[in-house]
Design an enzyme around this catalytic site. Structure first.
Site, PDB file in Angstrom:
ATOM      1  N   ASP A 180       0.827  -1.211   0.000  1.00  0.00           N
ATOM      2  CA  ASP A 180       0.000   0.000   0.000  1.00  0.00           C
ATOM      3  C   ASP A 180       0.859   1.257   0.000  1.00  0.00           C
ATOM      4  O   ASP A 180       2.051   1.216   0.306  1.00  0.00           O
ATOM      5  CB  ASP A 180      -0.927   0.022   1.220  1.00  0.00           C
ATOM      6  CG  ASP A 180      -0.150   0.008   2.529  1.00  0.00           C
ATOM      7  OD1 ASP A 180       0.731  -0.866   2.689  1.00  0.00           O
ATOM      8  OD2 ASP A 180      -0.387   0.881   3.384  1.00  0.00           O
ATOM      9  N   GLU A 247       0.248  -1.070   5.625  1.00  0.00           N
ATOM     10  CA  GLU A 247       1.294  -0.636   6.556  1.00  0.00           C
ATOM     11  C   GLU A 247       1.112   0.822   6.938  1.00  0.00           C
ATOM     12  O   GLU A 247       1.324   1.212   8.079  1.00  0.00           O
ATOM     13  CB  GLU A 247       2.677  -0.836   5.915  1.00  0.00           C
ATOM     14  CG  GLU A 247       3.857  -0.646   6.880  1.00  0.00           C
ATOM     15  CD  GLU A 247       4.245   0.801   7.108  1.00  0.00           C
ATOM     16  OE1 GLU A 247       4.804   1.108   8.163  1.00  0.00           O
ATOM     17  OE2 GLU A 247       3.983   1.648   6.236  1.00  0.00           O
TER      18      GLU A 247
END
Ligand SMILES: *[C@@H]1O[C@H](CO)[C@@H](O)[C@H](O)[C@H]1NC(C)=O
Ligand SMILES: [Zn+2]
Length: 592
Positions: A180, A247
């Site tokens: 991400d 994350e």
């Protein structure tokens, strides 16, 4: 005493790190077997190892020369895998490979895998769906990785790839990188030199959100693996690749769900070492220094809530909830946490390594050397280095008032006002020490405003006494995160030293140089957190390191988390060299 790098860079005989004797007769050499094995291996390579340095050598150096407080290993070039390493290195230097690397990375940047705060579970929140497109992209872009490695999907988009080694008794190398990226704020799009999800290549840089954080790592690892597979590399030691997908929003759906599966696969302390994103290298006092993060600061958000009677604004009390909260916040900022540089802390170790930097002022160098035993010297080092606010922030527990809210109407007394304080907790402190300090700091204010006071579930003031209002401290959003344990870095900490030698070899080979004058390795620390927060049980050898100039979580100079994130293609190819060298070095090491 040595104040230059001349002493540590001296080439000493012996072998470092211990390696398995040969691939064909490879037999597991456990560190636990201790000195006997070490001696045998050392003997084997005593004369064949021009750049190797042995743990015992370093130890002797430390004993005979206690000024050497930041021991360095030499660059570590794969030996039994040398031919492959050399061939790949040549390939990586070609323009054709650069264009391939551009395509690999740009293709990944073009898929906007933004993760947002407060996302719903996978399967209910459609904003996760793009990770499916992203997975398809990676499968197509890296066909050999996809067909050779064994894939386990966790919570749909979490990916664990296992590249099985021929010797299943060896603990795997774990590489982590998140899929991400931080969302791009709509209002900032016109400040981007090239659109944030264009993956535009201007001949030098690949532009876009994630080009550094952390698609450079994610795609860099895969690019290395694909290239190694194309050259028929078959690992002896298993390599595991773990990729979370949130994350940037604490890893709740990604790494948190990957962790138990990784644990189940190879067990507690079942991995030889773990490398995840982190700080890279940069110049300090005239020396390029790489700072793999050996720890991470802790984290806690504290909600400060003040409640007091409402009513009409025409007959106000001397202090409203908002006024009281303001006083509390002013008081908080007047009282920053005490910060001290402590021996043995990661930031202290970083300071120690500065002695090898040529432009470090002589007096500071002297004080750093003496700080080990002398309080005055330690204090002077602290004072000098704390002039850099960024360094000071890394050392201590910080506080930042990041949210505030209160009042609903201009003629109504606010019944409630609150603020959230974000703490990054020093590696030398803890969640409970931070709570205690906040609690104690506000006790006298609570009583001066006649507030009943509850902090983190405990009543601080007498429950029955009548009070004007209520002050409550609590953890906001999630539970506090303790600072991470320090990964071992001593001269016998093989994973750290192996990483160090690998960083030097990658850095040098990218520049066509050799030797140890170019780059210094220093223990560093992450101010932010990574997915490794969930991986503590997997290995004690956790490193947060991205092999680029000022990239990763450690620095924001490359547009990381802001506008104009970009990476030069040279830096990206160098990362690929790093991952290649790391995989090969770990493969032939005598790690357990
Ligand atoms: C505290 O506030 C309560 C309620 O307004 C009041 O009864 C009490 O006298 C106050 N105590 C002090 C010490 O001001
Ligand atoms: Zn990141």
């Amino acid at each position: 005493m040595s104040t230059s790098n001349e002493k540590t860079d001296k080439i000493l005989p012996g072998t470092w790190p211990p390696r398995r004797v040969s691939l064909s007769t490879s037999k597991r050499v456990s560190l636990k077997a201790g000195l006997v094995v070490l001696a045998v291996v050392a003997f084997t390579f005593l004369w064949s190892s021009p750049f190797a340095i042995g743990p015992h050598d370093i130890h002797e150096q430390l004993e005979t020369n206690n000024a050497d407080i930041c021991p360095q290993v030499s660059e570590l070039i794969p030996r039994s895998n040398f031919a492959l390493w050399k061939a790949l290195g040549d390939t990586y230097g070609t323009d054709a490979f650069k264009m391939r690397a551009v395509d690999w990375l740009a293709g990944a940047v073009k898929i906007p895998t933004e993760s947002y705060d407060q996302m719903g579970p996978v399967g209910t929140d459609p904003r996760w769906d793009k990770f499916s497109t992203f997975y398809d992209y990676m499968s197509t872009a890296f066909p050999l990785v996809h067909s050779t490695l064994e894939l386990t999907k966790v919570n749909t988009y979490g990916l664990i790839y296992v590249w099985k080694g021929t010797d299943s008794s060896l603990q795997p190398l774990l590489l982590a990188a998140h899929q991400d990226v931080v969302p791009v704020e709509e209002t900032t799009i016109d400040q981007w030199q090239y659109p944030p999800f264009s993956g535009h290549f201007d001949g030098e840089r690949v532009w876009g959100r994630g080009s550094q954080d952390d698609k450079s790592g994610l795609i860099g690892i895969r690019s290395a693996m694909e290239s190694m597979l194309e050259n028929k590399f078959q690992p002896t030691r298993t390599v595991v690749l773990a990729s979370g997908f949130d994350e940037e929003t604490s890893g709740l759906h990604g790494a948190q769900t990957l962790a138990p599966v990784l644990l189940e696969m190879f067990g507690e302390n079942g991995y030889a070492m773990l490398v995840d994103e982190g700080s890279g290298y940069g110049e300090q006092f005239g020396r390029v220094i790489a700072t793999p993060g050996i720890s991470e600061k802790g984290y806690m958000d504290v909600m400060i809530n003040v409640a007091s009677p409402g009513g009409h604004s025409s007959i106000p009390p001397p202090h409203t909830s908002i006024g009281i909260l303001a006083d509390i916040l002013v008081n908080l900022e007047k009282n920053p946490f005490e910060v001290h540089l402590e021996r043995g802390s990661p930031t202290y170790m970083s300071a120690q390594c500065l002695i090898h930097a040529p432009e470090l002022p002589a007096s500071l160098r002297r004080d750093i050397i003496h700080a080990e035993r002398n309080e005055g010297a330690l204090h002077r080092v602290e004072q000098e280095l704390f002039k850099d606010p960024q360094f000071k922030s890394l050392v201590g527990t910080t506080q930042a008032i990041d949210l505030i809210n209160g009042g609903v109407k201009v003629n109504a007394l606010p019944e409630q006002a609150w603020a959230v304080v974000n703490h990054r907790i020093s590696t030398q402190s803890s969640v409970s020490a931070t709570k205690q300090r906040d609690t104690e700091l506000l006790t006298s204010i609570a009583s001066s405003f006649n507030l009943s006071y509850t902090a983190f579930g405990a009543r601080i003031t007498d429950a029955d006494a009548p009070a004007f209002g209520i002050l409550t401290l609590s953890e906001a959003y999630t539970h506090g995160l303790e600072p991470a344990a320090l990964s071992p870095t001593g001269h016998d900490a093989v994973p750290y030293q192996l990483l160090s030698g690998t960083i030097k070899a990658a850095y040098n080979s990218h520049r066509g140089v050799s030797g140890d004058d170019s780059l210094l390795i220093s223990p560093g620390i992450m101010s932010g957190n990574t997915d490794t927060r969930y991986y503590w049980k997997l290995t004690e050898h956790i490193f947060r390191y991205g092999h680029t100039d000022g990239a990763g979580g450690g620095s924001l100079s490359s547009g990381v988390h802001t506008v104009n994130e970009a990476i030069t293609i040279g830096s990206f190819v160098e990362m690929i060299r790093f991952f290649t060298t790391l995989i090969l070095n770990v493969d032939e090491s005598a790690l357990p």
